[in-house]
Design an enzyme around this catalytic site. Structure first.
Site, PDB file in Angstrom:
ATOM      1  N   LYS A 145       0.825  -1.198   0.000  1.00  0.00           N
ATOM      2  CA  LYS A 145       0.000   0.000   0.000  1.00  0.00           C
ATOM      3  C   LYS A 145       0.860   1.248   0.000  1.00  0.00           C
ATOM      4  CE  LYS A 145      -2.371  -2.617   3.361  1.00  0.00           C
ATOM      5  NZ  LYS A 145      -2.715  -2.734   4.773  1.00  0.00           N
ATOM      6  N   GLY A 146       2.154   1.086   0.253  1.00  0.00           N
ATOM      7  CA  GLY A 146       3.035   2.231   0.456  1.00  0.00           C
ATOM      8  C   GLY A 146       3.061   3.229  -0.691  1.00  0.00           C
TER       9      GLY A 146
ATOM     10  N   ASP B 278       7.433   3.326  -3.160  1.00  0.00           N
ATOM     11  CA  ASP B 278       7.647   4.331  -2.127  1.00  0.00           C
ATOM     12  C   ASP B 278       9.125   4.399  -1.738  1.00  0.00           C
ATOM     13  OD1 ASP B 278       7.615   1.793  -1.018  1.00  0.00           O
ATOM     14  OD2 ASP B 278       6.103   2.236   0.500  1.00  0.00           O
TER      15      ASP B 278
ATOM     16  N   ASP C 279      14.685  -0.064   0.147  1.00  0.00           N
ATOM     17  CA  ASP C 279      15.431  -0.226   1.391  1.00  0.00           C
ATOM     18  C   ASP C 279      16.523  -1.269   1.127  1.00  0.00           C
ATOM     19  OD1 ASP C 279      16.196  -0.304   4.059  1.00  0.00           O
ATOM     20  OD2 ASP C 279      14.388  -1.256   4.789  1.00  0.00           O
TER      21      ASP C 279
ATOM     22  N   PHE D 118      14.489   4.326   9.606  1.00  0.00           N
ATOM     23  CA  PHE D 118      13.103   3.976   9.336  1.00  0.00           C
ATOM     24  C   PHE D 118      12.271   5.255   9.287  1.00  0.00           C
ATOM     25  CE2 PHE D 118       8.896   2.163   9.997  1.00  0.00           C
ATOM     26  CZ  PHE D 118       8.950   1.101   9.117  1.00  0.00           C
ATOM     27  N   VAL D 119      11.531   5.426   8.211  1.00  0.00           N
ATOM     28  CA  VAL D 119      10.721   6.644   8.052  1.00  0.00           C
ATOM     29  C   VAL D 119       9.250   6.291   7.870  1.00  0.00           C
ATOM     30  CG1 VAL D 119      12.610   8.010   7.058  1.00  0.00           C
ATOM     31  CG2 VAL D 119      11.125   6.682   5.542  1.00  0.00           C
TER      32      VAL D 119
HETATM   33  P1  IMP Z   1      12.998  -3.756   0.963  1.00  0.00           P
HETATM   34  O1  IMP Z   1      12.614  -5.112   0.456  1.00  0.00           O
HETATM   35  O2  IMP Z   1      13.895  -3.855   2.159  1.00  0.00           O
HETATM   36  O3  IMP Z   1      13.612  -2.878  -0.123  1.00  0.00           O
HETATM   37  O4  IMP Z   1      11.720  -3.038   1.517  1.00  0.00           O
HETATM   38  C1  IMP Z   1      10.609  -2.873   0.725  1.00  0.00           C
HETATM   39  C2  IMP Z   1       9.391  -2.406   1.468  1.00  0.00           C
HETATM   40  O5  IMP Z   1       9.585  -2.307   2.878  1.00  0.00           O
HETATM   41  C3  IMP Z   1       8.990  -1.026   1.032  1.00  0.00           C
HETATM   42  O6  IMP Z   1       8.233  -1.047  -0.144  1.00  0.00           O
HETATM   43  C4  IMP Z   1       8.212  -0.537   2.239  1.00  0.00           C
HETATM   44  O7  IMP Z   1       6.887  -0.978   2.156  1.00  0.00           O
HETATM   45  C5  IMP Z   1       8.917  -1.198   3.390  1.00  0.00           C
HETATM   46  N1  IMP Z   1       9.886  -0.245   3.992  1.00  0.00           N
HETATM   47  C6  IMP Z   1      11.222  -0.194   3.803  1.00  0.00           C
HETATM   48  N2  IMP Z   1      11.779   0.818   4.479  1.00  0.00           N
HETATM   49  C7  IMP Z   1      10.772   1.427   5.123  1.00  0.00           C
HETATM   50  C8  IMP Z   1      10.704   2.580   5.996  1.00  0.00           C
HETATM   51  O8  IMP Z   1      11.698   3.266   6.313  1.00  0.00           O
HETATM   52  N3  IMP Z   1       9.465   2.896   6.449  1.00  0.00           N
HETATM   53  C9  IMP Z   1       8.345   2.204   6.134  1.00  0.00           C
HETATM   54  N4  IMP Z   1       8.358   1.138   5.316  1.00  0.00           N
HETATM   55  C10 IMP Z   1       9.562   0.756   4.812  1.00  0.00           C
HETATM   56 MG    MG Z   2       6.098  -0.702  -0.322  1.00  0.00          MG
END
Ligand code: IMP
Ligand code: MG
Length: 183
Positions: free
Chosen positions: A47-48, A104, A107, A156-157
């Site tokens: 949903k981000g 969004d 990470d 974390f944001v």
């Molecule tokens: P990744 O697989 O670690 O790149 O993370 C992907 C998903 O984790 C993103 O699409 C977000 O939904 C969530 N996410 C990663 N970092 C943050 C953050 O700082 N705040 C909130 N959600 C996050």
């Molecule tokens: Mg996301």
């Protein structure tokens, strides 16, 4: 809500709504130019990416279709599990389509690299990535994102679609949370 409604829960504002809108407008021009003679399908990740999609697509100077995918990669914590499951697939057949994934935040990059290879296996004409935020220091896998709104520190944001345990998605700005929120 905006940062003034956060009370004691806020640590600091990273990006204001105005900064985000200005950057999305700028990138809108670039993206539109890039796909000038091609039809592009915007694919949002629920949903981000809801806020990014809504604002970004309205900055584009012409009509574009959108579709959505929902995947699970996080529980209620703040670290990626690396395990991705499709909760909602696309409605659209993307064979021979130019796909632009709208995200969004990148990470660890694990979620997006999984989504990208999943979409690439469906014979699209192309797959590119547009992410509002990226945390370069958090990368666990190389992710080629053609457009990035802002590089941010490995923190974390929340806000502007991003949540902590489903909270603060409706915050207009992107902020970090005070430590007490996590305990
Ligand atoms: P990744 O697989 O670690 O790149 O993370 C992907 C998903 O984790 C993103 O699409 C977000 O939904 C969530 N996410 C990663 N970092 C943050 C953050 O700082 N705040 C909130 N959600 C996050
Ligand atoms: Mg996301």
């Amino acid at each position: 809500m905006d940062a003034t409604h956060m009370g004691q829960d806020i640590e600091k504002v990273l990006l204001t709504d105005a900064q985000i809108q200005e950057r999305l407008a700028e990138l809108g021009v670039e993206v539109w130019e890039y796909y000038r003679d091609k039809d592009v399908l915007l694919v949002g990740v629920l949903k981000g990416a809801v806020m990014v999609m809504a604002d970004f697509m309205r900055h584009l100077p012409g009509s574009v279709p959108m579709d959505w995918m929902a995947v699970s990669s996080y529980g209620s914590g703040t670290k990626s599990s690396g395990v991705v499951r499709i909760l909602k697939d696309l409605d659209t057949d993307i064979t021979d389509r130019h796909v632009l994934i709208v995200e969004d935040v990148i990470d660890s990059g694990l979620t997006l690299s999984w989504i990208r290879s999943n979409l690439e296996s469906r014979s699209p004409a192309s797959v590119e990535i547009f992410s509002l935020l990226r945390k370069p220091e958090a990368a666990k896998v190389e992710i080629e994102s053609r457009w990035v709104g802002f590089d941010i520190p490995d923190e974390f944001v929340v806000g502007y679609g991003l949540d902590y345990d489903e909270r603060y998605r409706n915050l207009r700005d992107v902020v970090t949370l005070a430590p007490h929120v996590y305990s």
